[in-house]
Every structure is written in C-alpha cells, then in structure tokens.
Design an enzyme around this catalytic site. Structure first.
Site, PDB file in Angstrom:
ATOM      1  N   ARG A  54      42.439  10.226  29.110  1.00 35.83           N
ATOM      2  CA  ARG A  54      43.626  10.176  29.960  1.00 35.83           C
ATOM      3  C   ARG A  54      43.344  10.593  31.403  1.00 35.83           C
ATOM      4  NH1 ARG A  54      45.250  10.567  24.931  1.00 35.83           N
ATOM      5  NH2 ARG A  54      43.344  11.759  24.815  1.00 35.83           N
ATOM      6  N   THR A  55      42.784  11.798  31.571  1.00 38.77           N
ATOM      7  CA  THR A  55      42.676  12.363  32.921  1.00 38.77           C
ATOM      8  C   THR A  55      41.769  11.512  33.792  1.00 38.77           C
ATOM      9  OG1 THR A  55      42.897  14.500  31.834  1.00 38.77           O
ATOM     10  CG2 THR A  55      42.252  14.523  34.153  1.00 38.77           C
ATOM     11  N   LYS A  82      17.508  15.276  33.777  1.00 40.28           N
ATOM     12  CA  LYS A  82      16.117  15.504  34.213  1.00 40.28           C
ATOM     13  C   LYS A  82      15.960  16.906  34.798  1.00 40.28           C
ATOM     14  CE  LYS A  82      15.859  10.671  35.619  1.00 40.28           C
ATOM     15  NZ  LYS A  82      15.939   9.824  36.818  1.00 40.28           N
ATOM     16  N   ARG A 104      35.904  17.743  36.078  1.00 41.58           N
ATOM     17  CA  ARG A 104      36.154  18.362  34.766  1.00 41.58           C
ATOM     18  C   ARG A 104      34.841  18.979  34.318  1.00 41.58           C
ATOM     19  NH1 ARG A 104      39.258  16.117  29.562  1.00 41.58           N
ATOM     20  NH2 ARG A 104      40.960  16.667  30.960  1.00 41.58           N
ATOM     21  N   HIS A 132      44.379  23.352  33.894  1.00 36.62           N
ATOM     22  CA  HIS A 132      44.431  21.889  33.983  1.00 36.62           C
ATOM     23  C   HIS A 132      45.694  21.586  34.805  1.00 36.62           C
ATOM     24  CE1 HIS A 132      43.943  17.758  33.146  1.00 36.62           C
ATOM     25  NE2 HIS A 132      43.874  17.763  31.829  1.00 36.62           N
TER      26      HIS A 132
HETATM   27  N1   CP Z   1      45.299  15.592  28.400  1.00 34.63           N
HETATM   28  C1   CP Z   1      44.001  15.425  28.672  1.00 34.63           C
HETATM   29  O1   CP Z   1      43.399  16.163  29.475  1.00 34.63           O
HETATM   30  O2   CP Z   1      43.418  14.375  27.988  1.00 34.63           O
HETATM   31  P1   CP Z   1      41.917  13.890  28.170  1.00 34.63           P
HETATM   32  O3   CP Z   1      41.022  14.962  27.607  1.00 34.63           O
HETATM   33  O4   CP Z   1      41.819  12.590  27.391  1.00 34.63           O
HETATM   34  O5   CP Z   1      41.648  13.694  29.632  1.00 34.63           O
END
Ligand code: CP
Length: 302
Positions: A54-55, A82, A104, A132
């Site tokens: 999603r993100t 590497k 992320r 988040h």
């Molecule tokens: N909600 C969320 O962060 O989903 P993903 O891990 O798929 O990005």
C-alpha cells in the site's frame, strides 16, 4: 515544515492543513486525467528497506499525479548487498538530484538520522515500531470523511499495540484532535504506562467495543515480536478477532478500519472485513490524496 518524521512534526493545525489539502487532491484523483503539474521538475525517490504494498504504491501514485519524476529503490536488488552502508547508499541517491525521499526502514529512527544528514525532504513511510505518520493522516482523513468531527468520537484500537507504528501515530494524532481513544489487546502486546498517552486501556475486547463509533484492528506484528507473546494464533483469535457478534457491541453505524495487510480469520473475520461497515479500501483510496498533500507541502512549497 521540511520533513515528516512523526505526527509531532504537525500540530493539530498542521494535521488540519494536510486534511484540507487532501480534499482538493481527492477531487483531482477523480478526474478523467487525474494529474496536476504541482511538482513538475521535482524528483521523489522511494527507499524501501522493508516490504510494502500500500504505502509504496500509494506514494508512487501520489508523486506521479503531482507530475513529479519518481525513482524506486529496492534494498534486495541494490549495492547494499555488496556491503554499502545505509548512509552511503542514501548520499549516492541524493547526489543524483532529488527533492524528497520516502523511507521505510525496519529500524526505529532511521528516517530521523537521514533527515539530519540530507538536504532533501525526508518522509517517514514506517520505521520499525516507531511511527507511520502518513497512515495516521489517511486514517484521520477517512474518519473525517465518514464521521465529520473528531471531538467526542469514541474509537477502539485493537491488537498488538506494542509493536504497531500505526497505533502509535494514530494515538498521537487522534488524541491531539480530541477523540476518545481506547486500546485493547493482551498484556504482552501493550506498552507499559500506555495510559500516559491519553488513552484508556482494556484487555477484554468486548468491554472495549461497547458503544464505540470506530474499531481500528491491527495485524499481529510477528516480524517485530521476536519471542512468542501468545500461546497460539487460535487462542489470540478467540479473544481478539473482530467477529460479526462482537461488532454488535459497538454503535449501529460503527466503522471498521484496518491499515492492512489484513490476516483474515486472525484479527478480523472475513465477513467483517467485507461488510458495509468496513472502510478498509476507502483508507487505501484516500491514502493517495493524503500523500499528494504531504508531498506538495514538503517539496512543492520550496
Ligand atoms: N498499511 C501499510 O503500511 O501497508 P503496507 O505495509 O502494505 O505498506
């Protein structure tokens, strides 16, 4: 605001500004040609050191709809394998000329370190069990769309609170906006002194759900737990799965939210996930507009 590392980077006013701007961008996403030139000439890079559906897709779609150039980095196929360090990797990417980095990372605080070292804007797309922020913003946008006001809204956030960055960011944001937040889950998945964040703690799910307007279910963060915190998944589901029977304890027009990915039959019954009360896919749709707003505010204003 140059970076978005956590909800505290935005006051209640900042959250309100993102939500207002997201409203305009949601209208853009519904056009035949869902694109505006707001970030023409800017480059946005997605740096994902952890899995995401999603993100990652949402940020990439948001950047494209703002006419930014996009770059995508996958740790698994990079020179990290590497032996190149995170900092050297990120400096290398920045040297290509970028305006914003969406990061992320499994380590809490990784985006904060990058923000201190880079000239580009850094957006936290989830760092370990820390925060988040854009998930919380899209959750708030969805709540506002369906329920209008935050003040007096009664929510239950249910599951593995201790390891959930989504829960942490949502608690910060919802309490700031005046909502009444309950958290429910097993004692082994609850941070100590969670009440100091302004929430009410429940271990019994049925008690937590009584009279709530919104139920936000969380996935078991097994990848972050390290040790077994519950005897079995079956036992967890018996006590904490949101079933149609349990939903009846909430208000008749209750909303069911989940940041995804969902584990059907573990924390949420399939018929609940697919019910008319579920806004799980609305959250995904709204995520694009909210991330357009965040990208615009961080890199569009410069
Ligand atoms: N909600 C969320 O962060 O989903 P993903 O891990 O798929 O990005």
């Amino acid at each position: 605001m140059k970076h978005l590392l956590g909800i505290d980077d935005l006051g209640a006013d900042g959250i309100g500004e993102v939500l207002r701007l997201a409203d305009s961008f949601l209208e853009v996403t519904r056009r035949d040609i869902p694109k505006v030139p707001a970030l023409r000439g800017k480059t946005v890079v997605s740096l994902f050191f952890e899995d995401s559906t999603r993100t990652r897709l949402s940020f990439e779609t948001a950047a494209k709809r703002l006419s930014a150039d996009t770059m995508t980095f996958s740790a698994g196929s990079s020179s990290l394998r590497k032996g190149e360090s995170l900092l050297d990797t990120v400096r290398t990417v920045e040297a290509m000329g970028i305006d914003a980095i969406v990061v992320r990372h499994p380590a809490a605080g990784a985006p904060n370190i990058l923000a201190r070292l880079l000239r580009a804007s850094v957006i936290n797309a989830g760092d370990g069990g820390h925060e988040h922020p854009t998930q919380a913003l899209l959750d708030l946008y969805t709540l506002q769309e369906k329920k209008r006001a935050f003040k007096g809204l009664r929510l239950a956030i249910v599951g593995d609170i201790a390891h959930s960055r989504v829960a942490r960011s949502n608690i910060y944001a919802l309490v700031k906006m005046g909502a009444e937040v309950r958290v429910a889950g097993p004692p082994t998945m609850m941070p100590q002194e969670i009440e100091r964040l302004g929430v009410t703690l429940f271990h019994n799910l049925d008690e937590a759900l009584r009279g709530v307007d919104v139920i936000m279910m969380l996935r078991l963060q097994l990848e972050r737990q390290g040790i077994a915190l519950f005897p079995s998944i079956r036992e967890y589901s018996r006590l904490y799965c949101l079933t149609p029977e349990r939903m009846k304890l909430a208000t008749p027009d209750v909303l069911v939210m989940h940041p995804g990915p969902i584990n059907r039959g573990v924390e949420i019954a399939p018929e609940v996930a697919d019910s008319v009360s579920s806004v799980i896919l609305d959250q995904v749709t709204n995520g694009v507009a909210v991330r357009m707003a965040v990208l615009y505010l961080l890199s569009g204003a410069k």
